[in-house]
Design a protein around this motif. Structure first.
Motif, PDB file in Angstrom:
ATOM      1  N   SER A 168       0.821  -1.214   0.000  1.00  0.00           N
ATOM      2  CA  SER A 168       0.000   0.000   0.000  1.00  0.00           C
ATOM      3  C   SER A 168       0.852   1.262   0.000  1.00  0.00           C
ATOM      4  N   ILE A 169       2.152   1.126   0.253  1.00  0.00           N
ATOM      5  CA  ILE A 169       3.011   2.309   0.383  1.00  0.00           C
ATOM      6  C   ILE A 169       3.049   3.102  -0.920  1.00  0.00           C
ATOM      7  N   TYR A 170       3.297   2.416  -2.035  1.00  0.00           N
ATOM      8  CA  TYR A 170       3.344   3.086  -3.330  1.00  0.00           C
ATOM      9  C   TYR A 170       2.014   3.781  -3.632  1.00  0.00           C
ATOM     10  N   LEU A 171       0.913   3.080  -3.401  1.00  0.00           N
ATOM     11  CA  LEU A 171      -0.408   3.650  -3.682  1.00  0.00           C
ATOM     12  C   LEU A 171      -0.684   4.864  -2.814  1.00  0.00           C
ATOM     13  N   ARG A 172      -0.297   4.778  -1.546  1.00  0.00           N
ATOM     14  CA  ARG A 172      -0.523   5.910  -0.638  1.00  0.00           C
ATOM     15  C   ARG A 172       0.237   7.146  -1.118  1.00  0.00           C
ATOM     16  N   VAL A 173       1.503   6.958  -1.454  1.00  0.00           N
ATOM     17  CA  VAL A 173       2.298   8.102  -1.908  1.00  0.00           C
ATOM     18  C   VAL A 173       1.723   8.671  -3.204  1.00  0.00           C
ATOM     19  N   LYS A 174       1.380   7.799  -4.146  1.00  0.00           N
ATOM     20  CA  LYS A 174       0.827   8.236  -5.431  1.00  0.00           C
ATOM     21  C   LYS A 174      -0.453   9.043  -5.245  1.00  0.00           C
ATOM     22  N   GLU A 175      -1.320   8.578  -4.350  1.00  0.00           N
ATOM     23  CA  GLU A 175      -2.605   9.244  -4.149  1.00  0.00           C
ATOM     24  C   GLU A 175      -2.489  10.475  -3.253  1.00  0.00           C
ATOM     25  N   ASP A 176      -1.491  10.489  -2.364  1.00  0.00           N
ATOM     26  CA  ASP A 176      -1.336  11.621  -1.441  1.00  0.00           C
ATOM     27  C   ASP A 176      -0.739  12.857  -2.107  1.00  0.00           C
TER      28      ASP A 176
END
Length: 324
Positions: free
Chosen positions: A227-235
């Motif tokens: 989820s780390i990549y997705l969180r950074v991308k969406e944040d």
């Protein structure tokens, strides 16, 4: 046309939640507020979640409305379905892992009655583990009960998503009509995105009462390395929007924090994934950072912060940045 016979709706999205689901649902059914609507939507679970929901509903006739997605919609898509199906102005979001204290809904209703102009509220939580044993509390951080758009932006740009979860949030439908509901294209940060849109048009509320037990366990998506990549991308775009909510002077300070704290934390996530032996996830994050930032500059800032941390000067350095 909305049904005015209920005072508040509880909406529960479910996906493979059988381990804690029964305890979660019964904590809602045992609320001291009688006049509420409870809607549960199963998002194509592959375990026995749906059977558990139906069994509890059969044993408690008329207490639960059950929806079933024909295809998997994800968390935010399912929440949108539940919001559209619900009939009240106040909507309390719920989670398959957590436990409501008996006065949760009454307290949330009274809080919104006191502050009808807020677009949403979040309340205090107590943390529990896999066995429902309490492990830690959130201490009152001094945030006021009414959080203006400007204060929301100042807090969020430094510390991220303020509520931290969905299950301690109550929404005001009146404001959802203006902002729209969750972005169902998002996987991780759809809540942060909606809170930011709501806070941009109205104050939000912080209810200091601790009204739920929030479960911490390793199966949660938010605790998954993937989820780390997705969180950074969406944040990244959310933080950009938050900065625009600030005054010109505060934007300058926020950008310093963004450059030195938030971006460096993203690079630290990249190093973390490499050290954990997850090269594909690390590569995805590396490429994302390269697309959005100067990677060499990011590395230098990360290295400076690491050195300052080793010699215990990091906190003073951040304070100096913010007060420049």
């Amino acid at each position: 046309m909305r049904n005015n016979s209920f005072e508040i709706s509880v909406i529960l999205p479910v996906y493979n939640g059988s381990r804690y689901l029964k305890e979660s649902i019964y904590s809602v059914l045992q609320q001291d507020l009688n006049n509420f609507e409870f809607i549960v939507c199963d998002d194509c679970s592959t375990d026995d979640s749906l059977a558990i929901i139906k069994k509890i509903s059969y044993e408690n006739p008329g207490k639960i409305i059950i929806l079933e997605n024909e295809v998997n919609k994800g968390l935010f898509g399912t929440l949108n379905i539940l919001i559209e199906k619900s009939s009240t102005n106040l909507i309390h979001l719920w989670s398959q892992d957590d436990i409501m204290k008996p006065d949760c809904l009454t307290n949330c209703k009274l809080f919104h009655n006191r502050y009808p102009f807020i677009s949403m509220s979040y309340h205090g939580v107590e943390y529990i583990d896999n066995d429902s044993k309490q492990i830690k509390d959130i201490k009152n951080d001094g945030t006021p009960e009414i959080i203006s758009s400007h204060l929301y932006a100042n807090i969020s740009i430094r510390w991220g998503c303020i509520p931290g979860n969905i299950s301690n949030v109550t929404l005001n439908r009146f404001f959802l009509k203006k902002t729209g509901i969750f972005n169902d294209k998002m996987i991780v940060s759809g809540d942060f995105d909606l809170w930011t849109r709501l806070a941009s048009i109205s104050s939000i509320g912080k209810n200091n009462s601790t009204l739920i037990y929030l479960r911490i366990h390793q199966e949660q998506l938010s605790r998954s390395f993937k989820s780390i990549y997705l969180r950074v991308k969406e944040d990244i775009p959310i933080h950009s929007q938050i900065i625009t909510m600030l005054s010109e002077n505060d934007q300058i300070k926020a950008l310093r924090w963004w450059n030195w704290k938030t971006q460096v934390s993203y690079y630290n996530d990249y190093i973390f994934l490499k050290r954990k032996g997850l090269p594909l996830e690390a590569k995805k994050l590396h490429n994302l950072l390269q697309q959005n930032f100067n990677l060499y500059s990011l590395f230098i800032k990360w290295l400076i912060i690491r050195i300052l941390r080793l010699i215990k000067l990091e906190i003073g350095f951040y304070k100096k940045i913010l007060n420049r």
